[in-house]
Enzyme design. Structure first.
Site, PDB file in Angstrom:
ATOM      1  N   GLU A 192       0.813  -1.218   0.000  1.00 45.55           N
ATOM      2  CA  GLU A 192       0.000   0.000   0.000  1.00 45.55           C
ATOM      3  C   GLU A 192       0.854   1.279   0.000  1.00 45.55           C
ATOM      4  O   GLU A 192       0.778   2.100   0.917  1.00 45.55           O
ATOM      5  CB  GLU A 192      -0.945  -0.009   1.201  1.00 45.55           C
ATOM      6  CG  GLU A 192      -1.916  -1.185   1.160  1.00 45.55           C
ATOM      7  CD  GLU A 192      -2.986  -1.146   2.244  1.00 45.55           C
ATOM      8  OE1 GLU A 192      -2.741  -0.554   3.297  1.00 45.55           O
ATOM      9  OE2 GLU A 192      -4.068  -1.713   2.027  1.00 45.55           O
ATOM     10  N   GLU A 387      -5.564  -8.200  -0.991  1.00 45.82           N
ATOM     11  CA  GLU A 387      -6.217  -8.072   0.318  1.00 45.82           C
ATOM     12  C   GLU A 387      -7.667  -7.701   0.101  1.00 45.82           C
ATOM     13  O   GLU A 387      -7.970  -6.807  -0.700  1.00 45.82           O
ATOM     14  CB  GLU A 387      -5.596  -6.963   1.170  1.00 45.82           C
ATOM     15  CG  GLU A 387      -4.253  -7.276   1.749  1.00 45.82           C
ATOM     16  CD  GLU A 387      -3.755  -6.170   2.680  1.00 45.82           C
ATOM     17  OE1 GLU A 387      -4.568  -5.491   3.334  1.00 45.82           O
ATOM     18  OE2 GLU A 387      -2.525  -5.994   2.736  1.00 45.82           O
TER      19      GLU A 387
HETATM   20  C1  BG6 Z   1      -4.340  -3.054   4.956  1.00 51.64           C
HETATM   21  C2  BG6 Z   1      -2.988  -3.478   5.444  1.00 51.64           C
HETATM   22  O1  BG6 Z   1      -4.381  -1.687   4.935  1.00 51.64           O
HETATM   23  O2  BG6 Z   1      -5.449  -3.348   5.714  1.00 51.64           O
HETATM   24  C3  BG6 Z   1      -2.996  -4.633   6.433  1.00 51.64           C
HETATM   25  O3  BG6 Z   1      -2.139  -3.802   4.375  1.00 51.64           O
HETATM   26  C4  BG6 Z   1      -4.142  -4.412   7.390  1.00 51.64           C
HETATM   27  O4  BG6 Z   1      -1.756  -4.700   7.051  1.00 51.64           O
HETATM   28  C5  BG6 Z   1      -5.440  -4.436   6.615  1.00 51.64           C
HETATM   29  O5  BG6 Z   1      -4.174  -5.317   8.453  1.00 51.64           O
HETATM   30  C6  BG6 Z   1      -6.678  -4.317   7.467  1.00 51.64           C
HETATM   31  O6  BG6 Z   1      -6.559  -3.243   8.329  1.00 51.64           O
HETATM   32  P1  BG6 Z   1      -6.804  -3.377   9.885  1.00 51.64           P
HETATM   33  O7  BG6 Z   1      -6.503  -2.074  10.417  1.00 51.64           O
HETATM   34  O8  BG6 Z   1      -8.227  -3.777  10.022  1.00 51.64           O
HETATM   35  O9  BG6 Z   1      -5.885  -4.446  10.359  1.00 51.64           O
END
Ligand code: BG6
Length: 491
Positions: A192, A387
């Protein structure tokens, strides 16, 4: 109209994604140095400010280290993947994973980042992890820097704000390409990368003291330039050392809707999207896009470039575009008020047409199809959703089961739209859900926000047996993969 049945291609890479600092633990074992993530502590929900990601000063980091015994650092213990990787990878195999995204902890390989020789114990750990994946026929997808760099580079250099850190990163990248060239064929340089505009410490290691008075925006874009150059140099090295590898750089995939049909709202949404496109334009097309000239001029931003940078960017573009997708945003012209939405770093106004997660992230599967089309129209390069997922509170029943239909609904609706995009003609390589096994949240450092198909018995403070168990969504995702995305039903 004829009915058209979109389908995922054969060989589609289904899987899941994690990062070193959110799962490994063992923060001080095996010769590992401290990373920027190791000083981010858990904050009780009631004490959280709207900005949960700190942008610390050197003094604050020192204060945290001096009083570390009184604080909780969940990213130091993760879910102890370091010791449980065999069991965890076996569960991924049971899910039917074709690929598993992990990141390498840079400070495990170069504890301070400036060593010339790597830490053999750290290298051996990932050898074991990759061998285990290979044993189960799982293709590793590896991020070089997922929201962490060695803490020393942050404290001594201000992270990627300093040009020196480019060379340290490239030395690290070359080392791991050389070591794992026969084991890893899919690489991601930065997680990201566009997050640095919202969270410069997390993304680049920048700390307050290095930023000249009133020049924060310029410092962020300078750090961005250095990461983009580091990305290009890493691509060059990867292509030379592992000719059959594919390498990309990742962004937070975000689609911004205008708050109303007012042309100024539409323009605001367009401008907000350009903030992400700036990064994808540079690393996909190989040069700074035209619209940044005016933006830099209006914000008095002067980027220091070295001779040869433009050539490097031009000659070393990505092979594919990996991105995360959790939610969409709403943009409005500056004078427009409105209720703010929560979000994955980038947020905006509330969208009355969408439901939100318990953390206020606005759920928008259709936005994913639109975004996939937008990226593909713009670049015509393969895409990879690395993701996607729902962070939720889970309840363990007395018999140990976890019923998580909300997670199944979220994922099924996104996969449905992804399939539509594939039907639209988008070249999509794969899909790795975020946190297939519960892990420490990035933004809030809590365990309570769970993404997994696999439940991990551990609370926010690190107490629990760490026992792994399957939620209802486990067998659902297993079926999705087994049918190559044909059967998304929850029964
Ligand atoms: C993304 C990141 O922004 O979102 C991850 O690459 C992160 O590392 C994921 O865990 C979800 O975000 P969060 O804050 O719910 O863990």
């Amino acid at each position: 109209m004829m009915t058209f049945q979109p389908q995922f291609p054969q060989g589609f890479l289904w899987g899941g994604a994690t990062s070193a600092n959110q799962v490994e633990g063992a923060y001080n074992l095996g010769g590992k140095g401290l990373s920027t993530a190791d000083v981010v502590e858990f904050v009780e929900p009631e004490d959280r400010t709207s900005m949960k990601i700190p942008f610390p000063s050197l003094d604050e980091i020192q204060r945290v280290l001096d009083t570390e015994n009184d604080r909780v650092f969940p990213k130091r213990f993760g879910i102890d993947f370091y010791h449980n990787y065999k069991e965890d990878i076996a569960l991924m195999k049971e899910l039917g994973f074709k690929t598993f995204r992990i990141s390498i902890g840079w400070a495990r390989i170069f504890p301070t980042g400036v060593e010339s020789e790597p830490n053999e114990e750290g290298l051996a750990f990932y050898d074991n992890v990759f061998d285990e994946m290979q044993k189960h026929g799982i293709e590793p997808l590896v991020t070089l820097s997922h929201y962490e760099i060695p803490l020393h580079l942050s404290r001594e250099y201000g992270g990627f704000y300093s040009r020196d850190v480019v060379d340290y990163f490239v030395h690290y990248a070359r080392t791991v390409f050389q070591r794992y060239k026969d084991k890893v064929k899919y690489w991601i340089t930065f997680n990201e990368i566009n997050s640095l505009l919202m969270a410069p410490y997390i993304g680049t290691g920048l700390v307050q003291d290095f930023v000249p008075e009133g020049r924060l925006l310029e410092a962020k874009y300078q750090a961005a330039h250095h990461q983009l150059v580091a990305n290009a140099k890493a691509i060059e090295a990867c292509h030379r050392i592992i000719p059959d590898a594919s390498i990309g750089c990742m962004v937070i995939g975000m689609i911004n809707y205008p708050n109303s049909p007012h042309p100024e709202d539409a323009s605001a949404a367009h401008n907000d999207m350009q903030k992400t496109f700036f990064f994808t334009d540079v690393f996909t097309r190989g040069s700074y896009p035209f619209y940044m000239k005016r933006f830099f001029a209006e914000h008095d931003i002067h980027i220091k470039m070295e001779l040869g940078d433009e050539r490097l960017l031009r000659e070393n573009t990505v092979d594919f575009i990996p991105f995360s997708y959790y939610m969409s945003g709403v943009s409005a012209r500056p004078e427009q008020g409105g209720e703010k939405a929560g979000g994955n770093l980038i947020s905006g106004l509330k969208n009355p047409y969408l439901e939100a997660s318990d953390w206020g992230w606005q759920i928008d599967p259709v936005g994913l199809r639109t975004l996939l089309n937008m990226f593909y129209e713009r670049y015509e390069k393969p895409l990879f959703i690395v993701e996607n997922g729902l962070g939720a509170f889970d309840k363990v029943e007395e018999d140990g089961s976890v019923h998580d239909p909300y997670r199944i609904d979220y994922l099924a609706s996104h996969i449905e739209q992804m399939k539509e995009a594939v039907g639209d003609g988008v070249d999509l390589w794969g899909y790795t859900t975020w946190g297939p096994i519960d892990l420490v949240s990035f933004s809030t450092s809590e365990m309570s926000k769970r993404y997994g198909f696999i439940y991990v018995d551990q609370d926010d403070y690190g107490s629990g047996s760490l026992k792994r168990s399957k939620k209802d969504s486990f067998s659902w995702y297993q079926k999705v993969i087994a049918t190559n995305g044909e059967d998304l039903s929850s029964s």
